[in-house]
Design a protein around this motif. Structure first.
Motif, PDB file in Angstrom:
ATOM      1  N   ILE A   7       0.802  -1.219   0.000  1.00 50.49           N
ATOM      2  CA  ILE A   7       0.000   0.000   0.000  1.00 50.49           C
ATOM      3  C   ILE A   7       0.841   1.279   0.000  1.00 50.49           C
ATOM      4  O   ILE A   7       0.311   2.351  -0.278  1.00 50.49           O
ATOM      5  N   PHE A   8       2.130   1.160   0.331  1.00 49.92           N
ATOM      6  CA  PHE A   8       3.011   2.332   0.337  1.00 49.92           C
ATOM      7  C   PHE A   8       4.126   2.120  -0.687  1.00 49.92           C
ATOM      8  O   PHE A   8       4.975   1.249  -0.508  1.00 49.92           O
ATOM      9  N   ASP A   9       4.111   2.913  -1.753  1.00 53.22           N
ATOM     10  CA  ASP A   9       5.153   2.848  -2.780  1.00 53.22           C
ATOM     11  C   ASP A   9       6.100   4.023  -2.564  1.00 53.22           C
ATOM     12  O   ASP A   9       5.747   5.170  -2.826  1.00 53.22           O
ATOM     13  N   LEU A  10       7.285   3.733  -2.061  1.00 53.76           N
ATOM     14  CA  LEU A  10       8.252   4.793  -1.742  1.00 53.76           C
ATOM     15  C   LEU A  10       9.394   4.833  -2.755  1.00 53.76           C
ATOM     16  O   LEU A  10      10.483   5.324  -2.465  1.00 53.76           O
ATOM     17  N   SER A  11       9.118   4.344  -3.949  1.00 49.80           N
ATOM     18  CA  SER A  11      10.169   4.253  -4.968  1.00 49.80           C
ATOM     19  C   SER A  11      10.621   5.610  -5.483  1.00 49.80           C
ATOM     20  O   SER A  11      11.715   5.721  -6.043  1.00 49.80           O
ATOM     21  N   LEU A  12       9.807   6.657  -5.296  1.00 51.25           N
ATOM     22  CA  LEU A  12      10.201   7.992  -5.766  1.00 51.25           C
ATOM     23  C   LEU A  12      11.065   8.729  -4.748  1.00 51.25           C
ATOM     24  O   LEU A  12      11.571   9.818  -5.045  1.00 51.25           O
ATOM     25  N   GLY A  13      11.217   8.164  -3.559  1.00 51.76           N
ATOM     26  CA  GLY A  13      12.016   8.833  -2.526  1.00 51.76           C
ATOM     27  C   GLY A  13      11.180   9.533  -1.485  1.00 51.76           C
ATOM     28  O   GLY A  13      11.703  10.325  -0.695  1.00 51.76           O
ATOM     29  N   GLY A  14       9.880   9.245  -1.445  1.00 53.62           N
ATOM     30  CA  GLY A  14       9.025   9.809  -0.416  1.00 53.62           C
ATOM     31  C   GLY A  14       9.111   9.019   0.874  1.00 53.62           C
ATOM     32  O   GLY A  14       9.811   8.004   0.969  1.00 53.62           O
ATOM     33  N   ASN A  15       8.365   9.475   1.893  1.00 59.75           N
ATOM     34  CA  ASN A  15       8.440   8.855   3.210  1.00 59.75           C
ATOM     35  C   ASN A  15       7.056   8.671   3.809  1.00 59.75           C
ATOM     36  O   ASN A  15       6.131   9.442   3.527  1.00 59.75           O
ATOM     37  N   ILE A  16       6.961   7.661   4.672  1.00 58.89           N
ATOM     38  CA  ILE A  16       5.774   7.439   5.488  1.00 58.89           C
ATOM     39  C   ILE A  16       6.190   7.529   6.943  1.00 58.89           C
ATOM     40  O   ILE A  16       7.130   6.855   7.365  1.00 58.89           O
ATOM     41  N   SER A  17       5.508   8.362   7.720  1.00 58.51           N
ATOM     42  CA  SER A  17       5.794   8.482   9.150  1.00 58.51           C
ATOM     43  C   SER A  17       4.547   8.095   9.924  1.00 58.51           C
ATOM     44  O   SER A  17       3.488   8.703   9.763  1.00 58.51           O
ATOM     45  N   MET A  18       4.696   7.055  10.766  1.00 56.56           N
ATOM     46  CA  MET A  18       3.551   6.562  11.532  1.00 56.56           C
ATOM     47  C   MET A  18       3.908   6.474  13.010  1.00 56.56           C
ATOM     48  O   MET A  18       3.458   5.580  13.724  1.00 56.56           O
ATOM     49  N   THR A  19       4.713   7.398  13.491  1.00 55.81           N
ATOM     50  CA  THR A  19       5.264   7.314  14.839  1.00 55.81           C
ATOM     51  C   THR A  19       4.189   7.100  15.895  1.00 55.81           C
ATOM     52  O   THR A  19       4.341   6.288  16.810  1.00 55.81           O
ATOM     53  N   THR A  20       3.079   7.823  15.781  1.00 56.22           N
ATOM     54  CA  THR A  20       2.007   7.690  16.768  1.00 56.22           C
ATOM     55  C   THR A  20       0.703   7.275  16.098  1.00 56.22           C
ATOM     56  O   THR A  20      -0.377   7.660  16.531  1.00 56.22           O
ATOM     57  N   ALA A  21       0.790   6.514  15.045  1.00 48.52           N
ATOM     58  CA  ALA A  21      -0.415   6.073  14.335  1.00 48.52           C
ATOM     59  C   ALA A  21      -1.258   5.161  15.215  1.00 48.52           C
ATOM     60  O   ALA A  21      -0.755   4.481  16.111  1.00 48.52           O
ATOM     61  N   SER A  22      -2.560   5.140  14.941  1.00 46.13           N
ATOM     62  CA  SER A  22      -3.475   4.301  15.705  1.00 46.13           C
ATOM     63  C   SER A  22      -3.569   2.912  15.094  1.00 46.13           C
ATOM     64  O   SER A  22      -4.644   2.445  14.703  1.00 46.13           O
ATOM     65  N   VAL A  23      -2.446   2.233  14.985  1.00 46.14           N
ATOM     66  CA  VAL A  23      -2.396   0.862  14.484  1.00 46.14           C
ATOM     67  C   VAL A  23      -1.573   0.037  15.462  1.00 46.14           C
ATOM     68  O   VAL A  23      -0.742   0.566  16.202  1.00 46.14           O
ATOM     69  N   ASP A  24      -1.832  -1.263  15.484  1.00 45.17           N
ATOM     70  CA  ASP A  24      -1.065  -2.132  16.369  1.00 45.17           C
ATOM     71  C   ASP A  24       0.287  -2.482  15.760  1.00 45.17           C
ATOM     72  O   ASP A  24       1.299  -2.509  16.459  1.00 45.17           O
ATOM     73  N   TRP A  25       0.291  -2.791  14.467  1.00 45.96           N
ATOM     74  CA  TRP A  25       1.504  -3.217  13.784  1.00 45.96           C
ATOM     75  C   TRP A  25       1.505  -2.669  12.362  1.00 45.96           C
ATOM     76  O   TRP A  25       0.455  -2.347  11.813  1.00 45.96           O
ATOM     77  N   VAL A  26       2.683  -2.583  11.780  1.00 42.81           N
ATOM     78  CA  VAL A  26       2.795  -2.458  10.331  1.00 42.81           C
ATOM     79  C   VAL A  26       3.462  -3.732   9.824  1.00 42.81           C
ATOM     80  O   VAL A  26       4.087  -4.474  10.586  1.00 42.81           O
ATOM     81  N   TYR A  27       3.315  -3.971   8.536  1.00 38.80           N
ATOM     82  CA  TYR A  27       3.805  -5.207   7.933  1.00 38.80           C
ATOM     83  C   TYR A  27       4.774  -4.868   6.809  1.00 38.80           C
ATOM     84  O   TYR A  27       4.527  -3.924   6.034  1.00 38.80           O
ATOM     85  N   PRO A  28       5.871  -5.613   6.687  1.00 38.25           N
ATOM     86  CA  PRO A  28       6.801  -5.341   5.585  1.00 38.25           C
ATOM     87  C   PRO A  28       6.112  -5.379   4.223  1.00 38.25           C
ATOM     88  O   PRO A  28       6.517  -4.654   3.298  1.00 38.25           O
ATOM     89  N   GLN A  29       5.064  -6.194   4.073  1.00 34.20           N
ATOM     90  CA  GLN A  29       4.346  -6.246   2.798  1.00 34.20           C
ATOM     91  C   GLN A  29       3.754  -4.892   2.436  1.00 34.20           C
ATOM     92  O   GLN A  29       3.617  -4.572   1.244  1.00 34.20           O
TER      93      GLN A  29
END
Length: 642
Positions: free
Chosen positions: A200-222
């Motif tokens: 769901i996150f394509d960071l191939s252009l050099g962008g970033n995802i920051s979820m430091t305090t996101a309301s999720v239990d886990w993220v997945y490498p997929q």
């Protein structure tokens, strides 16, 4: 596809008859009793068998059916008076059901794509699913007025920094992903609704995802593009280094789903990060590059667990950096339930970087390592030391190792040492196992204070290195309680011991209790000893309590004139000890070498009655009356009365 009209049935399908004959074009049809027929509009079947005709009527006037469509199904034809007419199930009824169900599914899918229950469809609001045009403003606008934005299948370019607020959500359909442009960050404080296996996150252009305090239990490498497709037979598979790195950078808790994941770079599990798998048999990370760690781990609050860590290629001892975990100032952390294979060592702590000349500070403290299984190692099971600091307050529990090369053939791999602990204080270990390997020492304690080992097991640990031991104690205070050494082979030309004691200072102590040595063979012309003390200067003490052994002698002290430890066996002889600062040792000759002090004694182990009748005596030993090298010694005699 449009919905088709469906017409009600009639319970038990009552019939009537044509009141008069009709031709094949007549659109008003007289019947004997129209009251038994369903209300218009509806279908009727005239006649029966293969020649029946289905008609559609749109009205009833008395006993006449009006607005009739002839040959609605089947051929229109002339019928005589008295032919049966009834509401029967027709091919049209079946086809209409089928068509309308399919049309309903299409409409539901369309509605799902348009206004999904998970949020407002961003495509309906103008987002570009091709990834060509920026979709940032669409998402921001939706979340300003709704609780969730739904992303249908497609790739959505994010050209500006955006924030997903707390209490809001991004919901991803299968095949949907956001693609931040170079330097752009998507900050997520809210929720993510997505399949764990979807990218769901394509960071191939050099962008970033920051979820430091996101309301999720886990993220997945997929979510970041990982694919669990490594094939151990061919060595082929997707390189997941980038996906794991981005997942660890984005959020504090990363969950590794079942599968085998290939990596080619070392992963940094930094402060506050948790990298957890499903189990150590099903979540497998395979390092395909040689002589680099699988993980660097440093900082506080780290948790690594429920993973299998392995190298594609066995790391020989020359690959000293091919360690599963390379510690970089690790503290207040937990490493648990791992299976490790083909590494130089399971865990390494000494040099901060992979450079022998790095003198940067490094340490491990207040950390728990437990429930670990190690196989196929070339250097150490664990090598934990420090530079410019001390290691303290650690717990090690239930760590099992074996080093079979070929189990069926009974061949074993060769390593340097088993467990190596250096510069530790106030630490505790329980149930450490060294099995089926060739190595120099099973346990090394070097400059350790207040280190306690409860329960160890050494089995099938073979050695051909002279002047060493299963336990190597250097300048330490160590207590070892409850353990066994069994089915091991020591092949040495000279000496090997249960304990090697060296370079100890006054106050250094080693206590061994409740230990059994059985089925240990000593070959090669050498001898096995309970304690071996070499030529190094020693001023510490060793205590053996309730130690049972076979094929081992009691003690061998090299250059014993400079080795004054306390050595004892409860309920057995005291072999060598120091009382009130005075050395007491044993032998058959008066000392002629070494430095001794006034009051030191050497007790004679070969006592023969000598002298003339009436004044016979036994020389029970010798005592030093003037300090020196070797000092002045005199005999200590006891009259026998003969």
């Amino acid at each position: 596809m449009a919905q088709q009209p469906m017409y009600p049935g009639q319970v038990n399908s009552p019939q009537t008859e044509l009141a008069s004959a009709i031709d094949d074009v007549q659109t008003t049809v007289p019947v004997m009793d129209a009251s038994v027929l369903p209300a218009a509009p509806n279908l009727l079947v005239i006649g029966g068998g293969e020649d029946a005709e289905t008609i559609l009527y749109t009205g009833i006037s008395g006993d006449n059916l009006t607005g009739v469509t002839r040959g609605f199904q089947g051929a229109a034809k002339a019928w005589g008076s008295g032919v049966k007419v009834g509401r029967f199930f027709t091919a049209y009824d079946h086809d209409a059901f089928k068509n309308n169900i399919a049309d309903h599914e299409t409409r539901v899918t369309s509605i799902y794509d348009d206004v999904d229950h998970r949020g407002v469809n961003i495509r309906r609001e103008g987002a570009d699913p091709t990834g060509t045009e920026d979709s940032s403003s669409v998402i921001v606008s939706i979340l300003a007025n709704a609780n969730a934005a739904f992303l249908p299948e497609g790739e959505y370019l994010i050209s500006e920094d955006i924030t997903i607020p707390a209490g809001k959500a991004l919901a991803f359909a299968p095949g949907a992903k956001i693609k931040p442009a170079s330097g752009v960050t998507v900050t997520i404080y809210g929720q993510i609704e997505a399949n764990p296996f979807d990218h769901i996150f394509d960071l191939s252009l050099g962008g970033n995802i920051s979820m430091t305090t996101a309301s999720v239990d886990w993220v997945y490498p997929q979510w970041f593009g990982a694919v669990n497709d490594y094939n151990p037979t061919t060595g082929e598979g997707t390189d997941n280094s980038d996906a794991f790195e981005k997942a660890l950078a984005a959020f504090s808790r990363v969950f590794v789903l079942r599968g085998r994941y290939k990596i080619t770079r070392s992963l940094n599990v930094a402060s506050g990060k948790q990298l957890i798998g499903f189990s150590r048999s099903s979540s497998v990370i395979v390092q395909t590059s040689d002589n680099i760690p699988i993980f660097y781990s440093g900082g506080e609050g780290i948790r690594i667990g429920d993973l299998r860590l392995e190298y594609k290629n066995f790391q020989p001892s020359a690959n000293k950096w091919g360690n599963a975990i390379h510690v970089q100032k690790l503290y207040e952390s937990v490493i648990e339930r791992l299976s490790v294979s083909n590494a130089a060592s399971f865990i390494y702590c000494e040099r901060y970087s992979t450079s022998d000349t790095d003198t940067s500070q490094n340490y491990i403290y207040s950390t728990t390592i437990r429930d670990i299984r190690i196989s196929n190692y070339s250097r150490h099971i664990m090598y934990l030391s420090s530079i410019n600091a001390g290691n303290t307050g650690c717990i090690f529990s239930n760590i099992y190792s074996n080093n079979w090369d070929n189990f069926e053939q009974g061949t074993k791999r060769t390593a340097i040492n088993g467990f190596v602990f250096k510069n530790f204080s106030e630490s505790f270990a329980s149930q450490l196992n060294v099995e089926h390997t060739k190595l120099t020492n099973c346990f090394v304690f070097d400059n350790c204070e207040s280190f306690k080992l409860i329960s160890f097991h050494i089995e099938g640990a073979d050695n051909n290195n002279n002047y060493n031991a299963f336990f190597d104690i250097q300048g330490s205070n160590v207590e070892v309680d409850t353990g066994m050494v069994s089915f091991s082979n020591v092949s040495v030309a000279n000496i090997y011991g249960l304990v090697r004691f060296k370079n100890t200072a006054t106050g250094d102590t080693a206590v061994f209790r409740n230990i059994k040595i059985r089925n240990v063979t000593v070959s090669g012309g050498g001898s096995g000893y309970l304690l071996y003390a070499g030529a190094e200067t020693n001023a510490g003490s060793v205590s053996f309590e309730n130690v049972k052994y076979d094929n081992f002698s009691q003690v061998f002290v090299q250059n014993n004139n400079i080795f004054p430890p306390l050595v004892r066996r409860i309920n057995e002889d005291l072999f060598y000890y120091k009382v009130g600062g005075k050395v007491i040792t044993y032998g058959t000759l008066m000392p002629t070498t070494g430095t001794w002090n006034n009051g030191d004694e050497k007790r004679n182990t070969l006592r023969i009655e000598e002298g003339d009748p009436g004044s016979k005596y036994v020389v029970v030993g010798w005592t030093c009356i003037a300090s020196g090298t070797p000092g002045t010694w005199v005999e200590m005699k006891v009259l026998t009365g003969n």
